[in-house]
Design a protein around this motif. Structure first.
Motif, PDB file in Angstrom:
ATOM      1  N   ALA A 172       0.833  -1.198   0.000  1.00  0.00           N
ATOM      2  CA  ALA A 172       0.000   0.000   0.000  1.00  0.00           C
ATOM      3  C   ALA A 172       0.866   1.245   0.000  1.00  0.00           C
ATOM      4  O   ALA A 172       0.636   2.182  -0.748  1.00  0.00           O
ATOM      5  CB  ALA A 172      -0.894  -0.013   1.234  1.00  0.00           C
ATOM      6  N   SER A 173       1.854   1.234   0.857  1.00  0.00           N
ATOM      7  CA  SER A 173       2.643   2.443   0.993  1.00  0.00           C
ATOM      8  C   SER A 173       4.035   2.209   0.426  1.00  0.00           C
ATOM      9  O   SER A 173       4.651   1.170   0.679  1.00  0.00           O
ATOM     10  CB  SER A 173       2.747   2.813   2.479  1.00  0.00           C
ATOM     11  OG  SER A 173       3.635   3.900   2.612  1.00  0.00           O
ATOM     12  N   SER A 232      -5.165  11.014   0.001  1.00  0.00           N
ATOM     13  CA  SER A 232      -4.610  10.351   1.203  1.00  0.00           C
ATOM     14  C   SER A 232      -4.740   8.837   1.165  1.00  0.00           C
ATOM     15  O   SER A 232      -4.225   8.162   2.045  1.00  0.00           O
ATOM     16  CB  SER A 232      -5.333  10.826   2.463  1.00  0.00           C
ATOM     17  OG  SER A 232      -5.434  12.207   2.476  1.00  0.00           O
ATOM     18  N   ARG A 241       8.827   0.407  -7.669  1.00  0.00           N
ATOM     19  CA  ARG A 241       7.420   0.795  -7.581  1.00  0.00           C
ATOM     20  C   ARG A 241       6.703   0.576  -8.919  1.00  0.00           C
ATOM     21  O   ARG A 241       5.530   0.894  -9.064  1.00  0.00           O
ATOM     22  CB  ARG A 241       7.384   2.269  -7.156  1.00  0.00           C
ATOM     23  CG  ARG A 241       6.118   2.756  -6.515  1.00  0.00           C
ATOM     24  CD  ARG A 241       5.748   2.083  -5.219  1.00  0.00           C
ATOM     25  NE  ARG A 241       4.516   2.662  -4.690  1.00  0.00           N
ATOM     26  CZ  ARG A 241       3.694   2.060  -3.872  1.00  0.00           C
ATOM     27  NH1 ARG A 241       3.940   0.846  -3.440  1.00  0.00           N
ATOM     28  NH2 ARG A 241       2.594   2.649  -3.463  1.00  0.00           N
ATOM     29  N   THR A 290       1.790  13.327   0.191  1.00  0.00           N
ATOM     30  CA  THR A 290       1.557  13.348  -1.270  1.00  0.00           C
ATOM     31  C   THR A 290       1.697  14.799  -1.763  1.00  0.00           C
ATOM     32  O   THR A 290       2.554  15.514  -1.280  1.00  0.00           O
ATOM     33  CB  THR A 290       0.198  12.713  -1.619  1.00  0.00           C
ATOM     34  OG1 THR A 290      -0.835  13.440  -0.946  1.00  0.00           O
ATOM     35  CG2 THR A 290       0.139  11.248  -1.205  1.00  0.00           C
ATOM     36  N   TRP A 324       3.385   7.191  -5.212  1.00  0.00           N
ATOM     37  CA  TRP A 324       2.569   7.234  -3.996  1.00  0.00           C
ATOM     38  C   TRP A 324       1.444   6.180  -4.022  1.00  0.00           C
ATOM     39  O   TRP A 324       0.869   5.865  -2.989  1.00  0.00           O
ATOM     40  CB  TRP A 324       1.963   8.640  -3.826  1.00  0.00           C
ATOM     41  CG  TRP A 324       2.998   9.668  -3.444  1.00  0.00           C
ATOM     42  CD1 TRP A 324       4.040   9.504  -2.580  1.00  0.00           C
ATOM     43  CD2 TRP A 324       3.113  11.018  -3.924  1.00  0.00           C
ATOM     44  NE1 TRP A 324       4.786  10.662  -2.487  1.00  0.00           N
ATOM     45  CE2 TRP A 324       4.236  11.609  -3.303  1.00  0.00           C
ATOM     46  CE3 TRP A 324       2.365  11.808  -4.819  1.00  0.00           C
ATOM     47  CZ2 TRP A 324       4.640  12.930  -3.538  1.00  0.00           C
ATOM     48  CZ3 TRP A 324       2.759  13.116  -5.057  1.00  0.00           C
ATOM     49  CH2 TRP A 324       3.888  13.668  -4.420  1.00  0.00           C
ATOM     50  N   GLY A 325       1.128   5.717  -5.241  1.00  0.00           N
ATOM     51  CA  GLY A 325       0.064   4.717  -5.355  1.00  0.00           C
ATOM     52  C   GLY A 325      -1.326   5.321  -5.417  1.00  0.00           C
ATOM     53  O   GLY A 325      -2.322   4.618  -5.273  1.00  0.00           O
ATOM     54  N   VAL A 326      -1.412   6.645  -5.640  1.00  0.00           N
ATOM     55  CA  VAL A 326      -2.748   7.259  -5.683  1.00  0.00           C
ATOM     56  C   VAL A 326      -3.357   7.119  -7.081  1.00  0.00           C
ATOM     57  O   VAL A 326      -2.654   6.879  -8.059  1.00  0.00           O
ATOM     58  CB  VAL A 326      -2.716   8.764  -5.314  1.00  0.00           C
ATOM     59  CG1 VAL A 326      -2.095   8.973  -3.953  1.00  0.00           C
ATOM     60  CG2 VAL A 326      -1.993   9.596  -6.364  1.00  0.00           C
ATOM     61  N   ILE A 363      -2.175   5.948   2.464  1.00  0.00           N
ATOM     62  CA  ILE A 363      -0.868   5.924   1.790  1.00  0.00           C
ATOM     63  C   ILE A 363       0.279   5.952   2.799  1.00  0.00           C
ATOM     64  O   ILE A 363       1.311   5.337   2.595  1.00  0.00           O
ATOM     65  CB  ILE A 363      -0.758   7.113   0.813  1.00  0.00           C
ATOM     66  CG1 ILE A 363      -1.764   6.907  -0.298  1.00  0.00           C
ATOM     67  CG2 ILE A 363       0.641   7.221   0.217  1.00  0.00           C
ATOM     68  CD1 ILE A 363      -2.029   8.137  -1.096  1.00  0.00           C
ATOM     69  N   ASP A 406      -4.749   5.166  -1.365  1.00  0.00           N
ATOM     70  CA  ASP A 406      -4.211   4.679  -2.636  1.00  0.00           C
ATOM     71  C   ASP A 406      -5.327   4.158  -3.544  1.00  0.00           C
ATOM     72  O   ASP A 406      -6.511   4.274  -3.225  1.00  0.00           O
ATOM     73  CB  ASP A 406      -3.108   3.643  -2.399  1.00  0.00           C
ATOM     74  CG  ASP A 406      -3.654   2.298  -1.931  1.00  0.00           C
ATOM     75  OD1 ASP A 406      -4.899   2.147  -1.783  1.00  0.00           O
ATOM     76  OD2 ASP A 406      -2.846   1.378  -1.707  1.00  0.00           O
ATOM     77  N   ASN A 456      -2.945  14.679  -7.416  1.00  0.00           N
ATOM     78  CA  ASN A 456      -2.222  13.926  -6.388  1.00  0.00           C
ATOM     79  C   ASN A 456      -2.519  14.373  -4.956  1.00  0.00           C
ATOM     80  O   ASN A 456      -1.866  13.896  -4.022  1.00  0.00           O
ATOM     81  CB  ASN A 456      -0.714  13.999  -6.666  1.00  0.00           C
ATOM     82  CG  ASN A 456      -0.326  13.121  -7.850  1.00  0.00           C
ATOM     83  OD1 ASN A 456      -1.074  12.213  -8.215  1.00  0.00           O
ATOM     84  ND2 ASN A 456       0.810  13.396  -8.452  1.00  0.00           N
TER      85      ASN A 456
END
Ligand code: F6P
Length: 546
Positions: A3-4, A358, A71, A370, A483-485, A366, A360, A355
């Motif tokens: 996730a993070s 908060s 990533r 961000t 960041w995975g967002v 996250i 993902d 972005n």
């Protein structure tokens, strides 16, 4: 994928590395390697990025690139260009890059070649633009068009408005563009004030065609036109740009006058779509295609260049370094070119709406910072306003300085001074007052070690503007991916919109508002004054406005 990103070992290595670098100064780094300035710079198709004035070493860069690899940034790029539904909350593909893909190529989405659809719309836009520019398109009273008014907000306004401001030198002599976005009635009054309805075409630009600000302004514009030229004039003076044909028809615009785009184009990525129609009309279809070509050049570079030489990847990963490892809260964009005055506002939406999240793509927290706060203004004006804080404030702000090598004016002294200021500022931020002789009192001392990138464009043209925009779009993508967002939704704006609708109803009614005591009191004060002072002003009913 965790996730993070902070769960990755390389994240911890970067944190340790940052602690080790804490005592290293920018001047030390430059002293160690006299070629640093040229070594830590990259170039693609005339765009130069000098990133040497950051407190980074080869090891920093190699760790950042490892983070990008671990990533899956390369896989993310392929997923986006390939049409995967990476906008997970809306289950949509993200294909704004197709808007600038040459007609010979093809990209299939759900069995449809979307490149073809894009070029069909581009052809229709070009026909309208040519008709207006040549005077063939006539208004209801037979006169040629002199003004196009883009009515839109957010991504349906900021892109064309910024680009028009940047590219005025390419504009048609006799056709101007105006932009109205705010629901504040002063905005539409400003735009309509001295307009001649007989020579005006309104472009109602809204991806959803449900945005209250845009529809309210569009209705006011239509009333204004109908009051002067009658109902039949609407067909000759209103066109729409949208993904929503039903709402366009419901508004009363002939679908034949609608220019389509698609839900795989996010609002803040939509300038190269039909949302750019007002721009195309004033700069002409050929120049508009130059803007697309410039963006495409960066798209190709982003897709194919090794990460270490990839301009958007470098910009994105340096931003990660500052935000997540050096604790930067903000980021400044400082164009040393007055024509780019609206670029910071445009990039604010691009970056912060993409972005500023908060959780993902799977809804998990996250756990790391961000999007930073993005702001900026053109140099040298900013120097006489907020640069004090950049030089001596307590919060270091990484910044991008953007310069254009060759101006189109002939005032050589002006341009030399402008560029001298750009170079001087990045130097002062990096090295402080190192090379001044003697001790300075604390209030006159400059600490230095404030990071900046310098981006240089050869000239400001539709092509290079397209490059610049794509550069930042992909930078934002890289950071969002790290960041995975989900960089392509914007649910954060919904709550305020919904609350405003309820409060609007309360303002119109006699009911006592039943919200919190602060909002209740503010609303009651407004209602009392509204009753006393504006009873005779408003002519529209609630039903008409919403
Ligand atoms: O409220 C945010 C937003 O949805 C932006 O993302 C978008 O650019 C803007 O509103 C305008 O939306 P539309 O083009 O649908 O009117």
């Amino acid at each position: 994928m965790p996730a993070s990103p902070s769960a990755l070992p390389v994240w911890h290595e970067l944190a340790t590395h940052r602690a080790e670098l804490a005592a290293t100064s920018m001047s030390e780094l430059f002293d160690r390697d006299p070629r640093r300035g040229t070594e830590l710079s990259a170039e693609h198709d005339g765009v130069v990025l000098d990133y040497s004035k950051n407190v980074i070493t080869d090891r920093t860069l190699s760790l950042l690139m490892r983070l990008a690899r671990d990533r899956g940034v390369a896989a993310g790029i392929d997923a986006m260009f390939g049409g995967a539904r990476i906008n997970t909350t809306e289950n949509r593909a993200v294909l704004h890059t197709v808007l600038r893909t040459p007609a010979e190529e093809s990209v299939m989405l759900d069995g449809v070649d979307v490149v073809r659809s894009v070029h069909e719309v581009l052809e229709r836009m070009s026909d309208l633009a040519d008709a207006i520019r040549s005077g063939r398109w006539r208004g209801a009273t037979g006169r040629p068009v002199r003004t196009v008014v883009n009515i839109g907000i957010g991504g349906s306004d900021l892109g064309p408005g910024m680009a028009y401001h940047a590219l005025r030198e390419f504009a048609h002599d006799a056709v101007e563009a105006r932009f109205v976005s705010n629901v504040d009635g002063h905005d539409i009054d400003r735009v309509l004030g001295d307009l001649d309805p007989e020579t005006t075409v309104f472009i109602v630009s809204s991806k959803t065609f449900t945005t209250v600000e845009t529809l309210t302004n569009a209705r006011t514009a239509r009333r204004w036109l109908v009051d002067r030229l009658g109902d039949e004039a609407v067909g000759k003076h209103f066109v729409a740009v949208s993904t929503n044909a039903d709402e366009v028809a419901a508004f009363g615009i002939d679908p034949a006058n609608m220019f389509e785009f698609w839900n795989w184009v996010g609002g803040r990525y939509s300038l190269p779509s039909a949302i750019g129609l007002s721009l195309m009309i004033v700069i002409g279809p050929e120049q508009f295609r130059e803007l697309l070509a410039g963006a495409h050049s960066i798209d190709r570079h982003f897709r194919t260049a090794p990460l270490e030489q990839n301009l958007p990847v470098l910009l994105g990963m340096l931003g990660i370094w500052h935000r997540n490892f050096c604790g930067a809260q903000a980021f400044a964009v400082l164009p040393y070119d007055q024509r780019l005055a609206l670029l910071p506002a445009y990039l604010q939406q691009l970056d912060m709406e993409s972005n500023g999240k908060s959780v993902d793509r799977h809804g998990r927290p996250i756990g790391v910072d961000t999007a930073p706060i993005l702001w900026g203004a053109p140099g040298t004006n900013g120097q006489h306003a907020f640069f004090q804080m950049l030089h001596q404030g307590t919060t270091p702000v990484p910044s991008d300085f953007i310069g254009v090598l060759e101006p189109t004016h002939t005032h050589r002294v002006h341009h030399d001074l402008l560029m001298a200021n750009l170079f001087a500022q990045t130097r002062a931020l990096a090295f402080g007052d190192l090379d001044s002789s003697g001790e300075r009192p604390p209030h006159r001392s400059f600490p230095g070690d404030r990071p900046s990138n310098t981006i240089l464009l050869p000239r400001l043209t539709p092509y290079t503007l397209g490059q610049l925009l794509a550069l930042y779009e992909h930078k934002v993508f890289v950071q969002g991916w790290i960041w995975g967002v989900n960089s392509f939704d914007q649910w954060g704006v919904e709550l305020g919109k919904n609350l405003a609708t309820g409060i609007y109803d309360d303002l119109e009614s006699d009911r006592a508002p039943a919200l919190d005591s602060s909002t209740n009191a503010l609303m009651m004060r407004y209602r009392r004054l509204r009753r006393a002072g504006t009873a005779d002003r408003d002519t529209a009913t609630t039903d008409e406005m919403i």
